[in-house]
Design an enzyme around this catalytic site. Structure first.
Site, short mmCIF file in Angstrom:
data_model
loop_
_atom_site.label_atom_id
_atom_site.label_comp_id
_atom_site.label_asym_id
_atom_site.label_seq_id
_atom_site.Cartn_x
_atom_site.Cartn_y
_atom_site.Cartn_z
N LYS A 42 42.98 -62.72 21.57
CA LYS A 42 43.53 -62.54 20.23
C LYS A 42 44.15 -63.82 19.68
CE LYS A 42 45.91 -59.00 17.61
NZ LYS A 42 44.92 -59.13 16.57
N GLY A 47 48.89 -67.19 25.31
CA GLY A 47 47.82 -67.76 26.15
C GLY A 47 46.67 -68.30 25.33
N CYS A 48 46.31 -67.58 24.27
CA CYS A 48 45.18 -68.00 23.44
C CYS A 48 45.53 -69.27 22.64
CB CYS A 48 44.77 -66.87 22.50
SG CYS A 48 44.25 -65.39 23.42
N THR A 49 46.78 -69.38 22.23
CA THR A 49 47.23 -70.57 21.53
C THR A 49 47.18 -71.78 22.47
OG1 THR A 49 48.62 -69.29 20.03
CG2 THR A 49 49.19 -71.62 20.31
N GLY A 52 43.54 -72.74 23.14
CA GLY A 52 42.98 -73.39 21.95
C GLY A 52 43.47 -74.83 21.79
#
Length: 158
Positions: A42, A47-49, A52
């Site tokens: 998401k 974690g995704c930030t 990325g």
């Protein structure tokens, strides 16, 4: 938990998907280049930030190795555009709201979140070579040091 069948050494079927920048991703457009497709749960989550930003920071090194990076999640294009802009990502994000790509790469699984079973994207990364074949897959990815590992692998095939 059952192990998923590997898609290693399988040719990825041609596909098209909406992505940021008002463009459509077409696999055929990238023949001759290595591709990193990283699936993440998401936009705008910790974690995704982090993942990325790590791909963003190493993007020039991937580019030097004839490799394009694309992030994939079920988020909308509007959400992706905001996430990409906030992090200054130099690569596009693919929106997969109907889970077509998630199914193709078999990344959906049941996960525990706050004691509840929820169906979500298992953080996974795939390297597709210039002929369209999956040459490396990572499933159940832990963010720390993952992007460095992907770059190290690309160096072995570039």
């Amino acid at each position: 938990m059952t192990d998923r069948p590997s898609i290693l050494n399988k040719t990825v079927p041609e596909f098209s998907a909406a992505m940021t920048g008002g463009k459509n991703f077409n696999l055929a457009d990238y023949r001759g280049k290595n591709l990193v497709l990283y699936f993440y749960p998401k936009d705008n989550t910790p974690g995704c930030t982090t993942e990325g930003m790590q791909f963003r920071d190493l993007h020039p090194q991937f580019q030097d190795l004839n490799t394009e990076i694309f992030g994939v999640s079920r988020d909308s294009l509007k959400s992706h555009e905001g996430f990409k802009g906030k992090l200054g990502m130099p690569f596009e994000l693919i929106s997969d709201p109907d889970e077509t790509l998630c199914a193709m790469f078999d990344v959906m699984k049941m996960k525990n979140m706050y004691g509840k079973q929820v169906r979500g994207v298992e953080r996974s990364t795939f390297v597709i070579d210039g002929s369209g074949k999956v040459v490396k897959e990572w499933r159940g990815v832990k963010v720390p040091a993952h992007v460095d590992e992907v770059l190290a692998f690309i160096k072995t095939i570039a």
